[in-house]
Design a protein around this motif. Structure first.
Motif, PDB file in Angstrom:
ATOM      1  N   UNK A 127      41.976  87.066  80.605  1.00 26.21           N
ATOM      2  CA  UNK A 127      41.312  87.671  81.657  1.00 26.21           C
ATOM      3  C   UNK A 127      39.872  86.816  81.906  1.00 26.21           C
ATOM      4  N   UNK A 128      40.189  85.747  82.806  1.00 24.56           N
ATOM      5  CA  UNK A 128      39.066  84.840  83.073  1.00 24.56           C
ATOM      6  C   UNK A 128      38.013  85.540  84.072  1.00 24.56           C
ATOM      7  N   UNK A 129      38.382  86.453  84.745  1.00 28.40           N
ATOM      8  CA  UNK A 129      37.329  87.336  85.556  1.00 28.40           C
ATOM      9  C   UNK A 129      36.486  88.091  84.661  1.00 28.40           C
ATOM     10  N   UNK A 130      37.004  88.598  83.664  1.00 34.24           N
ATOM     11  CA  UNK A 130      35.875  89.267  82.595  1.00 34.24           C
ATOM     12  C   UNK A 130      35.169  88.323  81.712  1.00 34.24           C
ATOM     13  N   UNK A 131      35.683  87.154  81.333  1.00 34.58           N
ATOM     14  CA  UNK A 131      35.148  86.180  80.589  1.00 34.58           C
ATOM     15  C   UNK A 131      33.685  85.685  81.529  1.00 34.58           C
ATOM     16  N   UNK A 132      34.132  85.429  82.747  1.00 36.18           N
ATOM     17  CA  UNK A 132      33.054  85.037  83.611  1.00 36.18           C
ATOM     18  C   UNK A 132      31.923  86.002  83.761  1.00 36.18           C
ATOM     19  N   UNK A 133      32.299  87.280  83.834  1.00 33.58           N
ATOM     20  CA  UNK A 133      31.287  88.383  84.113  1.00 33.58           C
ATOM     21  C   UNK A 133      30.326  88.357  82.803  1.00 33.58           C
ATOM     22  N   UNK A 134      30.832  88.305  81.492  1.00 36.50           N
ATOM     23  CA  UNK A 134      30.165  88.238  80.252  1.00 36.50           C
ATOM     24  C   UNK A 134      29.107  87.203  80.356  1.00 36.50           C
ATOM     25  N   UNK A 135      29.662  85.726  80.917  1.00 34.75           N
ATOM     26  CA  UNK A 135      28.913  84.574  80.809  1.00 34.75           C
ATOM     27  C   UNK A 135      27.709  84.758  81.855  1.00 34.75           C
ATOM     28  N   UNK A 136      28.018  85.574  83.094  1.00 34.89           N
ATOM     29  CA  UNK A 136      26.963  85.782  83.863  1.00 34.89           C
ATOM     30  C   UNK A 136      26.005  86.550  83.191  1.00 34.89           C
ATOM     31  N   UNK A 137      26.317  87.416  82.638  1.00 40.51           N
ATOM     32  CA  UNK A 137      25.296  88.743  82.151  1.00 40.51           C
ATOM     33  C   UNK A 137      24.389  87.986  81.018  1.00 40.51           C
ATOM     34  N   UNK A 138      25.252  86.969  80.197  1.00 42.28           N
ATOM     35  CA  UNK A 138      24.582  86.265  79.188  1.00 42.28           C
ATOM     36  C   UNK A 138      23.392  85.504  79.731  1.00 42.28           C
ATOM     37  N   UNK A 139      23.948  84.760  80.825  1.00 44.01           N
ATOM     38  CA  UNK A 139      22.794  83.816  81.668  1.00 44.01           C
ATOM     39  C   UNK A 139      21.608  84.786  81.847  1.00 44.01           C
ATOM     40  N   UNK A 140      21.704  85.774  82.421  1.00 42.94           N
ATOM     41  CA  UNK A 140      20.585  86.701  82.707  1.00 42.94           C
ATOM     42  C   UNK A 140      19.851  87.416  81.507  1.00 42.94           C
ATOM     43  N   UNK A 141      20.449  87.588  80.538  1.00 41.12           N
ATOM     44  CA  UNK A 141      19.977  88.199  79.356  1.00 41.12           C
ATOM     45  C   UNK A 141      18.885  87.015  78.614  1.00 41.12           C
ATOM     46  N   UNK A 142      19.423  85.694  78.414  1.00 40.70           N
ATOM     47  CA  UNK A 142      18.735  84.886  77.487  1.00 40.70           C
ATOM     48  C   UNK A 142      18.113  83.718  78.667  1.00 40.70           C
ATOM     49  N   UNK A 143      18.138  83.788  79.835  1.00 46.04           N
ATOM     50  CA  UNK A 143      17.875  83.167  81.066  1.00 46.04           C
ATOM     51  C   UNK A 143      18.253  81.643  80.801  1.00 46.04           C
TER      52      UNK A 143
END
Length: 329
Positions: free
Chosen positions: A198-214
């Motif tokens: 599910x690449x869409x869910x994978x992408x969403x996790x990576x976007x949130x990780x970006x925000x979390x650790x800048x």
């Protein structure tokens, strides 16, 4: 005592972990760590002993040929390290494996031993669950922690989950008791289309990780894969009137719940991500530092455990609203 010879001193390291199996609907979480490892050319420096944690009748080893020589890849958990370049370089310690079959406390203690030796500042564990969410809308990602102070300072939910848990929940609690800041990010995968990937869910996790650790994560072909995935599910849903009607019901419920999110913090987060991606000083390469070679005796992908309809996947659960019992952590 874990001694890591040859691993350089790391810069503000964050450990990012994901495990195939019960906590990994659609392979979204393990796919996210695999993407980080691939894009930043992670180098494996350690592998946990498969004999200690895995039942080989559940997670079987695989045999392969390399230059005519038969070799075996054992199911295990491996650790790699990547350096993120740019104006503010930092390192990630990537943990990727299969949910262990046994000795979970020893498993977590061994990972925490690596975290201590490497000076890890925070542990982020990725997970994915099945939920009543439409595939046509942004993937909900919940950030939860057991640490009240961390919840307040990082705008996370303090977990109130009670019930069966997987290795994600156990590892997060082990971090908390060891005094290591820990966060779990959970993506909700539509239960009616749970087959991996599910690449869409994978992408969403990576976007949130970006925000979390800048940090800025190179996404490669993942956005296009996510669009292709959604188009494919659209076509399948259009061929079944009952599924199409059900998806429409989920869309209406989701849109009603998301009305307050249409402004304010949600827009600010998206704009910050847009600016981060336009920043030419935010390098997305692995840097020019070199790390240890793989000494694990083979890093091939272990056989994936198939979802068990009798209970090997978390139950289909609607995404938790802020303030409710959030996904386990």
């Amino acid at each position: 005592m874990i001694e890591l010879e040859g691993v350089p001193e790391l810069i503000d390291p964050v450990m990012v972990a994901a495990f195939e199996g019960w906590n990994d609907a659609g392979d979204a979480a393990s796919g996210a760590v695999a993407h980080l490892d691939r894009e930043w050319k992670g180098e494996v420096f350690a592998a946990l002993d498969a004999e200690d944690y895995y039942d080989f009748q559940v997670n079987r080893p695989t045999v392969f040929l390399e230059h005519g020589v038969r070799k075996i890849t054992w199911p295990t958990t491996r650790l790699s390290v990547v350096r993120i370049g740019g104006a503010k370089p930092r390192d990630l310690v990537l943990v990727r494996g299969i949910e262990p079959s046994m000795r979970w406390r020893s498993f977590c203690n061994e990972l925490l031993g690596f975290a201590h030796e490497l000076g890890v500042e925070m542990v982020v564990i990725l997970g994915a669950l099945l939920g009543d969410t439409p595939h046509t809308r942004p993937v909900p990602v919940s950030g939860v922690t057991s640490d009240p102070d961390l919840a307040r300072t990082m705008d996370l939910e303090e977990t109130k989950y009670e019930g069966p848990t997987g290795i994600v929940g156990v590892l997060q609690e082990a971090c908390t008791h060891a005094g290591v800041p820990a966060v779990s990010l959970w993506a909700a995968v539509p239960h009616y289309v749970s087959q991996p990937p599910n690449p869409k869910a994978t992408l969403a996790l990576l976007n949130r990780l970006e925000d979390l650790i800048d940090i800025r994560i190179p996404l490669g072909e993942l956005p296009e894969d996510a669009r292709a995935w959604q188009l494919g599910v659209d076509q399948l849903a259009a061929e079944d009137s009952e599924v199409a009607e059900y998806v429409q019901t989920l869309e209406e419920a989701r849109d009603t719940a998301d009305l307050p999110e249409a402004s304010g913090d949600a827009i600010a987060r998206e704009f910050e991500r847009y600016l981060r991606r336009r920043d030419p000083s935010a390098g997305d390469g692995p840097g020019d530092g070199s790390y240890l070679r793989d000494t694990s005796g083979g890093v091939g992908r272990a056989p994936k455990r198939k979802p068990d309809p009798a209970g090997d996947e978390p139950p289909a659960t609607p995404p938790e609203e802020p303030g409710d019992d959030s996904p386990e952590g």
